[in-house]
Write a protein that holds these residues in place. Structure first.
Motif, PDB file in Angstrom:
ATOM      1  N   GLY A  16      46.534  16.037 -39.459  1.00  0.00           N
ATOM      2  CA  GLY A  16      45.522  15.212 -38.799  1.00  0.00           C
ATOM      3  C   GLY A  16      44.147  15.454 -39.391  1.00  0.00           C
ATOM      4  O   GLY A  16      43.396  14.506 -39.665  1.00  0.00           O
ATOM      5  N   VAL A  19      44.101  13.907 -42.963  1.00  0.00           N
ATOM      6  CA  VAL A  19      44.036  12.444 -42.942  1.00  0.00           C
ATOM      7  C   VAL A  19      42.608  11.987 -42.629  1.00  0.00           C
ATOM      8  O   VAL A  19      42.079  11.069 -43.267  1.00  0.00           O
ATOM      9  CB  VAL A  19      45.049  11.859 -41.926  1.00  0.00           C
ATOM     10  CG1 VAL A  19      44.779  10.383 -41.648  1.00  0.00           C
ATOM     11  CG2 VAL A  19      46.472  12.058 -42.428  1.00  0.00           C
ATOM     12  N   TYR A  23      40.227   9.817 -45.070  1.00  0.00           N
ATOM     13  CA  TYR A  23      39.679   8.552 -44.599  1.00  0.00           C
ATOM     14  C   TYR A  23      38.152   8.523 -44.816  1.00  0.00           C
ATOM     15  O   TYR A  23      37.606   7.535 -45.311  1.00  0.00           O
ATOM     16  CB  TYR A  23      39.996   8.324 -43.118  1.00  0.00           C
ATOM     17  CG  TYR A  23      39.379   7.054 -42.596  1.00  0.00           C
ATOM     18  CD1 TYR A  23      40.066   5.851 -42.654  1.00  0.00           C
ATOM     19  CD2 TYR A  23      38.078   7.035 -42.087  1.00  0.00           C
ATOM     20  CE1 TYR A  23      39.485   4.673 -42.218  1.00  0.00           C
ATOM     21  CE2 TYR A  23      37.487   5.865 -41.645  1.00  0.00           C
ATOM     22  CZ  TYR A  23      38.196   4.686 -41.714  1.00  0.00           C
ATOM     23  OH  TYR A  23      37.604   3.524 -41.288  1.00  0.00           O
ATOM     24  N   ARG A 132      39.772   8.926 -30.939  1.00  0.00           N
ATOM     25  CA  ARG A 132      40.746   9.837 -30.344  1.00  0.00           C
ATOM     26  C   ARG A 132      41.468   9.094 -29.232  1.00  0.00           C
ATOM     27  O   ARG A 132      40.871   8.284 -28.530  1.00  0.00           O
ATOM     28  CB  ARG A 132      40.050  11.074 -29.759  1.00  0.00           C
ATOM     29  CG  ARG A 132      39.341  11.939 -30.778  1.00  0.00           C
ATOM     30  CD  ARG A 132      40.263  12.748 -31.619  1.00  0.00           C
ATOM     31  NE  ARG A 132      40.872  13.796 -30.808  1.00  0.00           N
ATOM     32  CZ  ARG A 132      41.934  14.478 -31.157  1.00  0.00           C
ATOM     33  NH1 ARG A 132      42.525  14.233 -32.293  1.00  0.00           N
ATOM     34  NH2 ARG A 132      42.430  15.385 -30.376  1.00  0.00           N
ATOM     35  N   PRO A 152      42.631   6.453 -38.810  1.00  0.00           N
ATOM     36  CA  PRO A 152      43.895   6.414 -38.072  1.00  0.00           C
ATOM     37  C   PRO A 152      43.862   7.385 -36.885  1.00  0.00           C
ATOM     38  O   PRO A 152      43.355   8.493 -37.009  1.00  0.00           O
ATOM     39  CB  PRO A 152      44.936   6.869 -39.102  1.00  0.00           C
ATOM     40  CG  PRO A 152      44.306   6.658 -40.424  1.00  0.00           C
ATOM     41  CD  PRO A 152      42.828   6.791 -40.218  1.00  0.00           C
ATOM     42  N   MET A 153      44.385   6.935 -35.764  1.00  0.00           N
ATOM     43  CA  MET A 153      44.430   7.776 -34.580  1.00  0.00           C
ATOM     44  C   MET A 153      45.719   8.580 -34.599  1.00  0.00           C
ATOM     45  O   MET A 153      46.805   8.027 -34.627  1.00  0.00           O
ATOM     46  CB  MET A 153      44.366   6.918 -33.316  1.00  0.00           C
ATOM     47  CG  MET A 153      43.368   7.462 -32.344  1.00  0.00           C
ATOM     48  SD  MET A 153      43.286   6.569 -30.784  1.00  0.00           S
ATOM     49  CE  MET A 153      42.754   4.959 -31.248  1.00  0.00           C
ATOM     50  N   MET A 154      45.562   9.871 -34.628  1.00  0.00           N
ATOM     51  CA  MET A 154      46.719  10.759 -34.658  1.00  0.00           C
ATOM     52  C   MET A 154      46.578  11.754 -33.513  1.00  0.00           C
ATOM     53  O   MET A 154      45.642  12.532 -33.490  1.00  0.00           O
ATOM     54  CB  MET A 154      46.785  11.488 -35.998  1.00  0.00           C
ATOM     55  CG  MET A 154      46.859  10.537 -37.183  1.00  0.00           C
ATOM     56  SD  MET A 154      46.884  11.390 -38.741  1.00  0.00           S
ATOM     57  CE  MET A 154      48.559  11.972 -38.742  1.00  0.00           C
ATOM     58  N   ASP A 155      47.505  11.708 -32.609  1.00  0.00           N
ATOM     59  CA  ASP A 155      47.442  12.592 -31.444  1.00  0.00           C
ATOM     60  C   ASP A 155      48.177  13.900 -31.761  1.00  0.00           C
ATOM     61  O   ASP A 155      49.221  14.205 -31.187  1.00  0.00           O
ATOM     62  CB  ASP A 155      48.043  11.897 -30.219  1.00  0.00           C
ATOM     63  CG  ASP A 155      47.629  12.568 -28.918  1.00  0.00           C
ATOM     64  OD1 ASP A 155      46.804  13.493 -28.962  1.00  0.00           O
ATOM     65  OD2 ASP A 155      48.139  12.165 -27.863  1.00  0.00           O
ATOM     66  N   ILE A 156      47.610  14.647 -32.709  1.00  0.00           N
ATOM     67  CA  ILE A 156      48.178  15.924 -33.121  1.00  0.00           C
ATOM     68  C   ILE A 156      47.151  16.997 -32.781  1.00  0.00           C
ATOM     69  O   ILE A 156      45.978  16.855 -33.090  1.00  0.00           O
ATOM     70  CB  ILE A 156      48.439  15.956 -34.646  1.00  0.00           C
ATOM     71  CG1 ILE A 156      49.383  14.846 -35.050  1.00  0.00           C
ATOM     72  CG2 ILE A 156      48.964  17.318 -35.079  1.00  0.00           C
ATOM     73  CD1 ILE A 156      49.502  14.685 -36.552  1.00  0.00           C
ATOM     74  N   LEU A 174      53.974  18.220 -39.708  1.00  0.00           N
ATOM     75  CA  LEU A 174      52.649  18.288 -39.093  1.00  0.00           C
ATOM     76  C   LEU A 174      51.679  19.150 -39.896  1.00  0.00           C
ATOM     77  O   LEU A 174      50.475  19.091 -39.682  1.00  0.00           O
ATOM     78  CB  LEU A 174      52.752  18.845 -37.669  1.00  0.00           C
ATOM     79  CG  LEU A 174      53.598  18.025 -36.699  1.00  0.00           C
ATOM     80  CD1 LEU A 174      53.752  18.747 -35.372  1.00  0.00           C
ATOM     81  CD2 LEU A 174      52.989  16.651 -36.505  1.00  0.00           C
TER      82      LEU A 174
END
Length: 190
Positions: A16, A19, A23, A132, A152-156, A174
């Protein structure tokens, strides 16, 4: 050259974070990103943190092949807990010709008004905000120094990753592979 400062505990750094950094380099005017390892976030307890030197090594391993990414331990020599405004002041004094911007999650922006001297940070620095999950917009999003991005939204979360490692669950997708190898080798988070 604009340098984006990505502050965090990075406990551990995960895809996350990578990325978001990629970005920001590709879709904003930020040309270089520096991960700033925080020894202790004023809003978090230290008991869950891996030693700061180990977190620094993990980031170095994760970014070693990308010349646009660096890591800093500047906060290791500053008073704890670490306050972003103090670190930024130190950086501005040390590198007066550099243009520093902050990179933060939308969740941090909603609490930004609670940060020490947040008005001074906004006066001197642009802030690039990545979305988020489940975070509502806030009034500060309209400030001219705030730049909302469509990263990009990553819920990590690092917390989720640590819990998986403790329970001997796979986190192979991950974490960057070299990070997973190092964590295994050192028995971190077990």
């Amino acid at each position: 050259m604009k340098t984006g400062l990505f502050f965090g505990s990075f406990n551990p750094i995960h895809i996350g974070h990578m990325v978001i950094a990629q970005y920001m380099l590709e879709h904003t005017d930020i040309e270089k990103i520096c991960f700033v390892v925080s020894p202790q976030n004023p809003f978090k307890t230290k008991s869950t943190l891996l030693d700061q030197q180990h977190r620094l090594v993990l980031i170095r391993i994760a970014i070693e092949d990308d010349p646009k990414l660096t890591v800093s331990n500047i906060e290791f020599s500053l008073p704890i807990p670490s306050y972003t405004v103090d670190t930024l002041t130190h950086l501005r004094e040390s590198y007066p010709k550099k243009d520093f911007a902050l990179i933060m999650g939308q969740d941090n922006l909603t609490n930004f008004h609670k940060w020490k001297n947040y008005e001074a940070i906004l006066e001197w620095h642009d802030i690039y905000v990545y979305p988020r999950p489940k975070v509502k917009s806030c009034e500060l999003e309209n400030h001219p120094k705030i730049h909302l991005t469509q990263a990009p939204m990553m819920d990590i979360s690092a917390e989720f990753i640590r819990k998986c490692i403790q329970k001997n669950k796979s986190v192979s997708y991950l974490l960057p592979p070299k990070i997973m190898e190092y964590i295994d080798e050192m028995n971190f988070y077990k």
